[in-house]
Design a protein around this motif. Structure first.
Motif, PDB file in Angstrom:
ATOM      1  N   TRP A   1       0.849  -1.205   0.000  1.00 59.97           N
ATOM      2  CA  TRP A   1       0.000   0.000   0.000  1.00 59.97           C
ATOM      3  C   TRP A   1       0.883   1.252   0.000  1.00 59.97           C
ATOM      4  N   PHE A   2       0.564   2.151  -0.877  1.00 57.99           N
ATOM      5  CA  PHE A   2       1.274   3.453  -0.905  1.00 57.99           C
ATOM      6  C   PHE A   2       0.283   4.561  -0.534  1.00 57.99           C
ATOM      7  N   PHE A   3       0.731   5.427   0.330  1.00 59.74           N
ATOM      8  CA  PHE A   3      -0.117   6.584   0.689  1.00 59.74           C
ATOM      9  C   PHE A   3       0.674   7.882   0.461  1.00 59.74           C
ATOM     10  N   ARG A   4      -0.037   8.878  -0.011  1.00 64.78           N
ATOM     11  CA  ARG A   4       0.630  10.184  -0.195  1.00 64.78           C
ATOM     12  C   ARG A   4      -0.338  11.282   0.286  1.00 64.78           C
ATOM     13  N   ASP A   5       0.186  12.254   1.032  1.00 61.97           N
ATOM     14  CA  ASP A   5      -0.662  13.365   1.507  1.00 61.97           C
ATOM     15  C   ASP A   5      -0.822  14.359   0.355  1.00 61.97           C
ATOM     16  N   ILE A   6      -2.038  14.469  -0.159  1.00 65.37           N
ATOM     17  CA  ILE A   6      -2.244  15.371  -1.310  1.00 65.37           C
ATOM     18  C   ILE A   6      -3.125  16.569  -0.928  1.00 65.37           C
ATOM     19  N   THR A   7      -3.154  16.853   0.380  1.00 65.17           N
ATOM     20  CA  THR A   7      -4.022  17.951   0.853  1.00 65.17           C
ATOM     21  C   THR A   7      -3.750  19.257   0.101  1.00 65.17           C
ATOM     22  N   GLU A   8      -2.446  19.648   0.007  1.00 60.52           N
ATOM     23  CA  GLU A   8      -2.101  20.933  -0.632  1.00 60.52           C
ATOM     24  C   GLU A   8      -2.491  20.945  -2.092  1.00 60.52           C
ATOM     25  N   ARG A   9      -2.239  19.833  -2.759  1.00 57.30           N
ATOM     26  CA  ARG A   9      -2.555  19.787  -4.183  1.00 57.30           C
ATOM     27  C   ARG A   9      -4.064  19.923  -4.403  1.00 57.30           C
ATOM     28  N   LYS A  10      -4.839  19.232  -3.524  1.00 59.36           N
ATOM     29  CA  LYS A  10      -6.293  19.302  -3.637  1.00 59.36           C
ATOM     30  C   LYS A  10      -6.767  20.746  -3.460  1.00 59.36           C
ATOM     31  N   GLN A  11      -6.147  21.366  -2.453  1.00 56.22           N
ATOM     32  CA  GLN A  11      -6.496  22.764  -2.148  1.00 56.22           C
ATOM     33  C   GLN A  11      -6.251  23.630  -3.380  1.00 56.22           C
ATOM     34  N   ALA A  12      -5.072  23.460  -3.948  1.00 58.90           N
ATOM     35  CA  ALA A  12      -4.687  24.258  -5.110  1.00 58.90           C
ATOM     36  C   ALA A  12      -5.652  24.005  -6.259  1.00 58.90           C
ATOM     37  N   GLU A  13      -6.022  22.736  -6.408  1.00 57.97           N
ATOM     38  CA  GLU A  13      -6.941  22.411  -7.504  1.00 57.97           C
ATOM     39  C   GLU A  13      -8.304  23.059  -7.289  1.00 57.97           C
ATOM     40  N   GLU A  14      -8.730  23.015  -6.012  1.00 59.87           N
ATOM     41  CA  GLU A  14     -10.020  23.640  -5.706  1.00 59.87           C
ATOM     42  C   GLU A  14      -9.956  25.137  -5.961  1.00 59.87           C
ATOM     43  N   ASN A  15      -8.845  25.739  -5.514  1.00 65.07           N
ATOM     44  CA  ASN A  15      -8.664  27.178  -5.727  1.00 65.07           C
ATOM     45  C   ASN A  15      -8.705  27.499  -7.206  1.00 65.07           C
ATOM     46  N   LEU A  16      -8.063  26.652  -7.938  1.00 62.29           N
ATOM     47  CA  LEU A  16      -7.975  26.865  -9.368  1.00 62.29           C
ATOM     48  C   LEU A  16      -9.368  26.838 -10.000  1.00 62.29           C
TER      49      LEU A  16
END
Ligand code: C2E
Ligand code: MG
Ligand code: MG
Length: 703
Positions: free
Chosen positions: A129-144
């Motif tokens: 299992w691989f996990f990655r924290d993508i909180t910032e990217r999600k935020q940026a995408e939402e902002n975008l």
């Protein structure tokens, strides 16, 4: 053995190192559901407490099923049910690959990716299992997404600009406002739409923006048709995964600028003529003086006042007056150069500042005079005001400034003084300020202040000049006021009487003279040689026309208990003609109580005989200017004999003043003059001197 052991250790270390170096959190679970490996990121991302990990070591196979860790994971996710259902599904279907996003209850989002582990022969071993924290990217995408939405629906223009100033994204508003299509703008860079932003400015701007994060400023943008309009920019520095942009919101502020301009106009310009008002004038003058100090070039200030503007305003109405002022404003502007200032101070007063004149004072004065003449000519041209053709003229005062610090109030005062000189010289002309004029004005102002205090400080005195008959017998005297100033000494009446009239000081002063003269008459009453002397008192126009002048004289006569026949008032022609009916009334009232009148300085006025006949005069006093040249001037001789003959025919007594020589006296005697006054008989002198000439012992007056 050594080698084998080392090799296996090496392998374990290598796996551990790789595990730790990967950016993802890793968890390896075998086909029994037992955790066989994890890395440090895994512990961090899922916030696994230390005590859950006792006995575990990241990267090593430990061979136990850790329900505690699973419980911690399930507890952290936002939707545990679907999380567990999916995990179960994956275990039951080991061939499935998995890629999903997991929302955690603390707001973070993890990306999960898992894949099966198989042996070389395809046997199922477990799952990694691989996990990655993508909180910032999600935020940026939402902002975008949000930005994109706002950008196409909001009122502002939006530009995404890269470091090279290239426009990489624009919204509809940006295109509409500038008249470009989207593809046209996307092929352009900022310097093409912002005229004041060449590449070097952009580079500096980018650096500053990067440092501060956001900036707000005003610039001017150019439309496709070349027109320019003001915009307010709010620029934001954004880093999208290593890609840097300036996301700039631009708003058209034309309306706001217009409102600001309007406010500016109201605060600094005259609404009628749109010329700078006093406030702006003072500011410009300050700058003009400062720049003339730097450049050593002269400047000039012209104070312009329209002649008889009030009459035009009163006769043709204020609207017409306003039209004239507007025309004058335009003509003045046409007379000066671009950098010069024409301002309106208010009413019919205008001021012009001329700058950059010659360094040489004389040349600068000539340049100023030329412009002054031009203004005079321009303002003298006829004006078409509605249906009226009207004429006007200005009086202009000018003063130069240059090379040194000068107070601007002072300069305005100088130009104003010069303007008054122009008015005095008959209007419709130009006068320069002369420092000597300023000195005279300062002295005048100082004298005025002192004059006001002179009475209470008892600085006034009366001198007396004897008057004689044909046999040189004293018949009376003229009281002449003297001002004994503590520093200036004896000040001549010629200097202070006009000032006293101007300031109104003449009223208390005249009353004092009257009272002192009456007291003198009273004190002469007791002495044989003076008891019949008639004392003449000069009366000024202002004094004479006071509403209570008659009662003042009556009161003085009564209070001092004198014989009114011994009091004579000297009046001048001009003051009598001011209001002839009034004058006759006042004179008759005083004549009624016995007071006599002498017409002073006779011959210098323009009184017609018609009027003279109506005035209850007792005496004509021939002005000394006719007496002075009697010996040499035959026309003066003719005038004097005519006056004497006329006085006789009107039944009036006649006295000649300023008689200095025996020759003059003889001529006057021969012409039938019967009374005389002048240095030949005695100069004006203090009472003691007069009395000693008269040979009398008198007590001093009670004043
Ligand atoms: P005015 O009333 O015509 O006075 C005659 C002036 O001639 C006096 O000048 C006098 O000193 C001067 N004078 C007299 N004899 C001779 C002479 O032989 N030769 C020459 N050259 N001058 C002679 P003063 O005292 O300087 O007064 C000037 C003027 O001031 C007076 O002219 C009068 O108009 C005014 N003044 C004087 N005292 C008073 C006053 O108490 N009240 C008012 N309202 N005016 C006064
Ligand atoms: Mg007199
Ligand atoms: Mg006189």
């Amino acid at each position: 053995m050594m080698f084998m052991a080392n090799n296996s250790e090496l392998k374990t270390s290598l796996v551990k190192a790789i595990n730790e170096a990967l950016p993802e959190a890793i968890l390896v679970v075998n086909d029994q559901g037992i955790i066989v490996s994890h890395n440090r990121h895994f512990v961090e991302i899922w916030k696994i407490p230390d005590d859950h990990l006792s006995g575990f070591e990241s990267g090593t196979a430990i061979g136990i099923k850790n329900t505690q860790i699973l419980a911690k994971i399930v507890e952290s996710v936002k939707d545990p049910e679907s999380f567990l259902a999916r995990v179960r599904e994956l275990y039951e279907n080991p061939h499935l690959n998995d890629h999903c996003e997991i929302a955690l209850s603390d707001g973070r989002t993890l990306e999960r990716h898992s894949t099966t582990l198989r042996s070389n022969d395809g046997q199922y071993l477990g799952r990694v299992w691989f996990f990655r924290d993508i909180t910032e990217r999600k935020q940026a995408e939402e902002n975008l997404l949000l930005t994109r939405f706002v950008s196409d629906h909001g009122p502002d223009s939006i530009f995404w600009i890269d470091e090279q100033a290239r426009i990489v994204y624009v919204n509809e508003a940006a295109c509409r406002e500038r008249g470009y299509t989207k593809s046209e703008l996307l092929a352009m860079s900022i310097p093409e739409i912002d005229a004041n932003c060449p590449v070097d400015v952009w580079i500096a701007h980018w650096q500053e923006l990067k440092q501060k994060g956001s900036l707000t400023f005003e610039v001017r943008h150019r439309r496709k048709d070349g027109s320019i309009f003001p915009v307010e920019i709010s620029a934001n520095f954004v880093d999208f995964g290593g890609k840097e942009f300036n996301i700039a919101f631009s708003r058209d502020i034309t309306m706001r600028k217009q409102a600001e301009d309007e406010i500016q106009l109201l605060a600094f310009y005259d609404p009628l003529t749109r010329l700078p008002n006093r406030r702006l004038l003072m500011d410009r003058l300050q700058h003009a003086v400062a720049s003339s100090m730097r450049s050593c070039r002269n400047g000039a200030l012209l104070f312009i006042d329209l002649d008889h503007f009030k009459t035009l305003n009163d006769t043709l109405g204020h609207d017409t007056g306003d039209l004239l002022l507007q025309d004058v404003a335009q003509r003045l502007q046409a007379c000066v150069r671009q950098g010069d200032t024409v301002a309106r101070l208010g009413g019919d007063e205008f001021v012009v500042i001329l700058e950059n004149l010659s360094e040489n004072d004389l040349e600068a004065a000539t340049q100023t005079e030329n412009i002054g003449e031009k203004i005079l000519a321009a303002l003298n041209e006829p004006y078409q005001l509605n249906q009226h053709e009207s004429r006007s003229s200005p009086s202009i005062g000018a003063t130069l400034f240059g090379g040194r610090q000068q107070a601007i109030d002072e300069l305005l005062k100088q130009a104003d003084i010069a303007m008054y000189q122009a008015k005095k010289s008959g209007r419709n002309t130009l006068r320069f300020f002369d420092p000597k004029m300023q000195e005279a004005i300062n002295a005048h102002a100082a004298l005025e202040g002192e004059l006001r205090k002179a009475l209470e400080k008892r600085q006034f005195h009366l001198h007396y000049q004897i008057q004689v008959d044909s046999l040189r017998r004293p018949v009376g005297a003229e009281a002449l006021i003297r001002w004994l100033h503590p520093e200036r000494g004896l000040v001549s009446p010629a200097q202070f009487i006009p000032l006293a009239e101007e300031t109104g000081v003449i009223l208390p002063m005249g009353l004092w003279v009257l009272e002192t003269a009456c007291a003198q008459i009273k004190s002469w009453e007791s002495i044989e040689s003076t008891r019949n002397l008639v004392l003449s008192v000069n009366v000024s126009a202002k004094q004479f026309h006071q509403a209570d002048f008659v009662s003042q004289v009556q009161a003085a006569v009564r209070n001092h208990a004198i014989n009114p026949d011994l009091l004579k008032l000297e009046l001048t022609e001009s003051m009598l003609l001011e209001n002839i009916e009034d004058t006759i009334g006042i004179m008759n009232a005083l004549k009624g109580i016995g007071v006599g009148f002498s017409l002073d300085d006779f011959g210098t006025g323009y009184s017609s005989l018609q009027y003279l006949k109506r005035l209850p005069l007792s005496q004509l006093k021939i002005d000394q200017s006719f007496i002075r040249d009697l010996a040499v001037d035959s026309s003066d001789r003719a005038i004097v004999s005519t006056i004497i003959a006329m006085a006789q025919s009107l039944g009036l007594d006649v006295i000649a003043e300023g008689v200095e020589t025996a020759e003059q006296w003889r001529f006057l005697q021969e012409s039938g003059c019967n009374h005389y006054q002048g240095f030949l008989f005695g100069k004006p002198a203090p009472i003691e001197q007069l009395e000693s000439i008269l040979g009398c012992e008198a007590s001093p007056p009670h004043f």
